[in-house]
Design a protein around this motif. Structure first.
Motif, PDB file in Angstrom:
ATOM      1  N   LYS A  80       0.845  -1.190   0.000  1.00  8.19           N
ATOM      2  CA  LYS A  80       0.000   0.000   0.000  1.00  8.19           C
ATOM      3  C   LYS A  80       0.884   1.245   0.000  1.00  8.19           C
ATOM      4  CE  LYS A  80      -0.832  -0.489   4.984  1.00  8.19           C
ATOM      5  NZ  LYS A  80      -1.841  -0.528   6.052  1.00  8.19           N
ATOM      6  N   ARG A  82       0.767   5.723   0.345  1.00  9.33           N
ATOM      7  CA  ARG A  82      -0.001   6.919   0.679  1.00  9.33           C
ATOM      8  C   ARG A  82       0.847   8.159   0.478  1.00  9.33           C
ATOM      9  NH1 ARG A  82      -0.833   6.812   7.299  1.00  9.33           N
ATOM     10  NH2 ARG A  82       1.372   7.090   7.861  1.00  9.33           N
ATOM     11  N   GLU A  92      -4.477   7.654   0.805  1.00  6.24           N
ATOM     12  CA  GLU A  92      -3.933   6.353   0.429  1.00  6.24           C
ATOM     13  C   GLU A  92      -4.322   6.145  -1.026  1.00  6.24           C
ATOM     14  OE1 GLU A  92      -3.750   2.420   2.851  1.00  6.24           O
ATOM     15  OE2 GLU A  92      -5.605   2.332   1.675  1.00  6.24           O
ATOM     16  N   ASN A  95      -3.822   0.302  -2.250  1.00  6.59           N
ATOM     17  CA  ASN A  95      -3.959  -0.439  -0.997  1.00  6.59           C
ATOM     18  C   ASN A  95      -3.717  -1.936  -1.107  1.00  6.59           C
ATOM     19  OD1 ASN A  95      -6.296  -1.381  -2.142  1.00  6.59           O
ATOM     20  ND2 ASN A  95      -7.648  -0.726  -0.493  1.00  6.59           N
ATOM     21  N   SER A 134       0.269  -4.572   2.880  1.00  9.44           N
ATOM     22  CA  SER A 134      -1.164  -4.399   3.095  1.00  9.44           C
ATOM     23  C   SER A 134      -1.808  -5.554   3.853  1.00  9.44           C
ATOM     24  CB  SER A 134      -1.882  -4.202   1.764  1.00  9.44           C
ATOM     25  OG  SER A 134      -1.684  -5.302   0.925  1.00  9.44           O
TER      26      SER A 134
END
Length: 159
Positions: A80, A82, A92, A95, A134
């Motif tokens: 993930k 962000r 984010e 993901n 993730s």
């Protein structure tokens, strides 16, 4: 930065400053090809970052990120990503990259984000990406794998 105007009533034309609203006031661009790996579900800084110093507190900053060379190393894991302004998480934007239900290596081309932010400051402001696993921390994920080149562009927009 100026426009020639006239009232049309026989008076001499005059130069007037164009409004700053909506104009691109500055552009900052940064690149990285340094791989960043993570084997944790806790976010960690990648090497993709850039700083901008807005000229007014009302300015907006258009952030354009292209993050490439995404890799899931093994296990049924994914990664993930962000975007942050300083320590504030803005969005984010990925993901579960690389997760394919298998336990082998999986390399994904890339991902990105385009976001209009309102930092409300005239201080130097850093935008950066962070990466994490993730699903679990029993395998690693990475960005800029094999020296792939990721970019971040910051544009100050007058408001």
């Amino acid at each position: 930065g100026q426009v020639l105007t006239s009232t049309g009533a026989g008076s001499a034309p005059a130069f007037e400053a164009l409004p700053a609203t909506g104009k691109v006031l500055q552009v900052i661009n940064a690149v990285t090809s340094t791989e960043t790996a993570s084997s944790s579900t806790t976010y960690a800084d990648s090497t993709l970052s850039a700083a901008i110093t807005p000229s007014a507190t009302t300015s907006k900053v258009l952030v354009i990120v292209s993050q490439v060379g995404l890799l899931k190393n093994s296990s049924d894991n994914g990664g993930k990503l962000r975007l942050l302004r300083a320590t504030t998480a803005l969005k984010e934007f990925e993901n579960d990259f690389g997760r394919d239900g298998g336990t082998g290596l999986n390399i994904v081309g890339g991902t990105g984000i385009c976001l209009l932010d309102s930092p409300e400051t005239t201080s130097a402001t850093t935008y950066k990406t962070q990466v994490a696993c993730s699903v679990s921390s029993n395998a690693s994920v990475a960005v800029q794998h094999n020296s792939a080149v990721s970019t971040i562009t910051l544009m100050e927009i007058g408001a």
